[in-house]
Design a protein around this motif. Structure first.
Motif, PDB file in Angstrom:
ATOM      1  N   ASN A 156       0.643  -0.992  -0.087  1.00 15.24           N
ATOM      2  CA  ASN A 156       0.040   0.086  -0.076  1.00 15.24           C
ATOM      3  C   ASN A 156       0.631   1.208   0.093  1.00 15.24           C
ATOM      4  O   ASN A 156       0.531   2.222  -0.637  1.00 15.24           O
ATOM      5  CB  ASN A 156      -0.962   0.085   1.242  1.00 15.24           C
ATOM      6  CG  ASN A 156      -2.167  -0.938   1.287  1.00 15.24           C
ATOM      7  OD1 ASN A 156      -2.443  -1.388  -0.022  1.00 15.24           O
ATOM      8  ND2 ASN A 156      -2.542  -1.395   2.102  1.00 15.24           N
ATOM      9  N   GLN A 157       1.791   1.399   0.659  1.00 16.41           N
ATOM     10  CA  GLN A 157       2.863   2.448   0.757  1.00 16.41           C
ATOM     11  C   GLN A 157       3.564   2.573  -0.692  1.00 16.41           C
ATOM     12  O   GLN A 157       3.547   3.694  -1.101  1.00 16.41           O
ATOM     13  CB  GLN A 157       3.874   2.111   1.812  1.00 16.41           C
ATOM     14  CG  GLN A 157       3.352   2.382   3.058  1.00 16.41           C
ATOM     15  CD  GLN A 157       4.730   1.805   4.325  1.00 16.41           C
ATOM     16  OE1 GLN A 157       5.695   1.447   3.653  1.00 16.41           O
ATOM     17  NE2 GLN A 157       4.094   1.768   5.575  1.00 16.41           N
ATOM     18  N   VAL A 158       3.998   1.545  -1.355  1.00 15.84           N
ATOM     19  CA  VAL A 158       4.250   1.527  -2.799  1.00 15.84           C
ATOM     20  C   VAL A 158       3.557   2.319  -3.671  1.00 15.84           C
ATOM     21  O   VAL A 158       3.486   3.104  -4.413  1.00 15.84           O
ATOM     22  CB  VAL A 158       4.903   0.401  -3.193  1.00 15.84           C
ATOM     23  CG1 VAL A 158       5.508   0.549  -4.432  1.00 15.84           C
ATOM     24  CG2 VAL A 158       6.283   0.017  -2.314  1.00 15.84           C
ATOM     25  N   ALA A 159       2.250   1.766  -3.668  1.00 12.36           N
ATOM     26  CA  ALA A 159       1.047   2.150  -4.212  1.00 12.36           C
ATOM     27  C   ALA A 159       0.830   3.627  -4.139  1.00 12.36           C
ATOM     28  O   ALA A 159       0.573   4.413  -5.082  1.00 12.36           O
ATOM     29  CB  ALA A 159      -0.447   1.307  -4.121  1.00 12.36           C
ATOM     30  N   ASP A 160       0.925   4.086  -2.883  1.00 10.27           N
ATOM     31  CA  ASP A 160       0.509   5.445  -2.538  1.00 10.27           C
ATOM     32  C   ASP A 160       1.660   6.335  -2.990  1.00 10.27           C
ATOM     33  O   ASP A 160       1.269   7.429  -3.552  1.00 10.27           O
ATOM     34  CB  ASP A 160       0.315   5.574  -1.180  1.00 10.27           C
ATOM     35  CG  ASP A 160      -0.913   5.076  -0.407  1.00 10.27           C
ATOM     36  OD1 ASP A 160      -1.909   4.846  -1.316  1.00 10.27           O
ATOM     37  OD2 ASP A 160      -0.861   4.712   0.676  1.00 10.27           O
ATOM     38  N   TYR A 161       2.921   6.023  -3.068  1.00  9.41           N
ATOM     39  CA  TYR A 161       4.005   6.687  -3.562  1.00  9.41           C
ATOM     40  C   TYR A 161       3.759   6.826  -5.032  1.00  9.41           C
ATOM     41  O   TYR A 161       3.938   7.852  -5.710  1.00  9.41           O
ATOM     42  CB  TYR A 161       5.264   6.109  -3.238  1.00  9.41           C
ATOM     43  CG  TYR A 161       6.397   6.758  -3.629  1.00  9.41           C
ATOM     44  CD1 TYR A 161       6.924   7.803  -3.125  1.00  9.41           C
ATOM     45  CD2 TYR A 161       7.043   6.368  -4.851  1.00  9.41           C
ATOM     46  CE1 TYR A 161       8.090   8.588  -3.798  1.00  9.41           C
ATOM     47  CE2 TYR A 161       8.275   6.954  -5.469  1.00  9.41           C
ATOM     48  CZ  TYR A 161       8.687   8.064  -4.769  1.00  9.41           C
ATOM     49  OH  TYR A 161       9.686   8.561  -5.294  1.00  9.41           O
TER      50      TYR A 161
ATOM     51  N   ALA B 296      13.239   4.896  -6.804  1.00 10.14           N
ATOM     52  CA  ALA B 296      12.008   4.771  -7.609  1.00 10.14           C
ATOM     53  C   ALA B 296      10.680   4.030  -7.134  1.00 10.14           C
ATOM     54  O   ALA B 296       9.602   4.376  -7.457  1.00 10.14           O
ATOM     55  CB  ALA B 296      12.400   4.200  -9.091  1.00 10.14           C
ATOM     56  N   LEU B 297      11.055   2.973  -6.069  1.00 12.27           N
ATOM     57  CA  LEU B 297       9.897   2.408  -5.597  1.00 12.27           C
ATOM     58  C   LEU B 297       9.249   3.403  -4.382  1.00 12.27           C
ATOM     59  O   LEU B 297       8.204   2.716  -3.655  1.00 12.27           O
ATOM     60  CB  LEU B 297      10.250   1.112  -5.187  1.00 12.27           C
ATOM     61  CG  LEU B 297      10.728   0.062  -6.284  1.00 12.27           C
ATOM     62  CD1 LEU B 297      11.565  -1.207  -5.855  1.00 12.27           C
ATOM     63  CD2 LEU B 297       9.397  -0.372  -6.852  1.00 12.27           C
ATOM     64  N   GLY B 298      10.062   4.284  -3.948  1.00 14.05           N
ATOM     65  CA  GLY B 298       9.408   5.084  -2.802  1.00 14.05           C
ATOM     66  C   GLY B 298       9.926   4.538  -1.221  1.00 14.05           C
ATOM     67  O   GLY B 298       9.438   5.038  -0.348  1.00 14.05           O
ATOM     68  N   PHE B 299      10.998   3.725  -1.373  1.00 14.39           N
ATOM     69  CA  PHE B 299      11.341   3.424  -0.058  1.00 14.39           C
ATOM     70  C   PHE B 299      12.273   4.399   0.608  1.00 14.39           C
ATOM     71  O   PHE B 299      13.220   4.932  -0.061  1.00 14.39           O
ATOM     72  CB  PHE B 299      12.128   2.135  -0.165  1.00 14.39           C
ATOM     73  CG  PHE B 299      11.310   0.893  -0.582  1.00 14.39           C
ATOM     74  CD1 PHE B 299      10.280   0.560   0.337  1.00 14.39           C
ATOM     75  CD2 PHE B 299      11.389   0.158  -1.664  1.00 14.39           C
ATOM     76  CE1 PHE B 299       9.515  -0.560  -0.329  1.00 14.39           C
ATOM     77  CE2 PHE B 299      10.678  -0.873  -2.238  1.00 14.39           C
ATOM     78  CZ  PHE B 299       9.684  -1.280  -1.389  1.00 14.39           C
TER      79      PHE B 299
END
Length: 242
Positions: free
Chosen positions: A81-86, A119-122
């Motif tokens: 979900n965090q990646v999707a939101d990013y 790029a994945l938002g981590f």
């Protein structure tokens, strides 16, 4: 004959049900499939499914994030979900992610791996999810990597390095000598050596067996050889190849 290598690849399993993603209903036609992803055959099919859609569908990238995190039921939904939101907040396109992976595939440096992570938002320096995508895009060139692989390398690298000094030499993961719970960018020297070692071993195994080995398959065999949490380590003793 490397019978234990063959046995280990044949016994590879990593059970995943994409339907368990808690926001699957937001992605029609995704996170589906009546057959769980578990053995090598189904896993390779999932890799192919991703490659066919990687340039056009952001959902394909989210499926792989969930797949990778599946063994951590307390985190897999939150991380996905965090990646999707990013992706949504930053208008990340599949082409952006593909380009980052392609740069690493052509030049596997620490900075290029870090670029995939970004790029994945981590925000943490953890790298296992980022390293999954080059392996899915080019399993003929790249293995995956995780703490299970790192533990096998820590236990077995001396025997394999000593027996075949002409092979790329495995480097001990720094992770093993710290309190860290995940692989991070500080483990990059290990990741770099692991990629080259898997390529070398795939060539050896191709000459010794009737199986078409990829670096990704070498990694799958090692993953199985280490064993699950409730099994002895290693579960399978892989032969030293010369």
């Amino acid at each position: 004959m490397p019978n234990e290598w063959k046995r280990s690849l044949e016994e590879y399993h990593y059970d995943v049900s994409l339907q368990h993603y808690d926001n699957a209903n937001q992605y029609p036609e995704w996170f589906r499939g009546s057959i769980p992803i578990n053995d090598r055959h189904n896993t390779v099919s999932f890799e192919n499914h991703f490659r066919q859609r990687a340039l056009t569908s952001i959902e394909a990238w989210l499926e792989v994030v969930f797949w990778k995190m599946y063994s951590q039921p307390n985190r897999r939904n939150n991380v996905t979900n965090q990646v999707a939101d990013y992706f949504q907040a930053n208008r990340i396109l599949p082409q952006n992610l593909f380009n980052a992976c392609d740069a690493y595939i052509h030049n596997d440096t620490r900075d290029n791996l870090n670029a995939i992570r970004i790029a994945l938002g981590f925000t943490s320096p953890a790298i296992a999810v980022a390293a999954t995508f080059p392996a899915f895009l080019r399993p003929d060139l790249f293995p995956m990597v995780d703490t299970r692989i790192a533990k096998w390398v820590g236990q077995n690298m001396d025997a394999h390095n000593t027996a075949d000094p002409n092979a790329p030499q495995l480097v001990r993961p720094r992770y093993l000598d710290t309190q860290a719970t995940v692989l991070t960018l500080t483990d990059f020297d290990f990741v770099f050596s692991w990629t080259r070692w898997c390529k070398y071993k795939a060539n050896q195994l191709n000459a010794l067996t009737s199986i078409d080995w990829r670096p990704r398959d070498v990694e799958m065999a090692v993953f199985r050889a280490w064993g699950n949490r409730n099994e002895p380590h290693p579960m399978i003793q892989l032969e030293v190849l010369l």
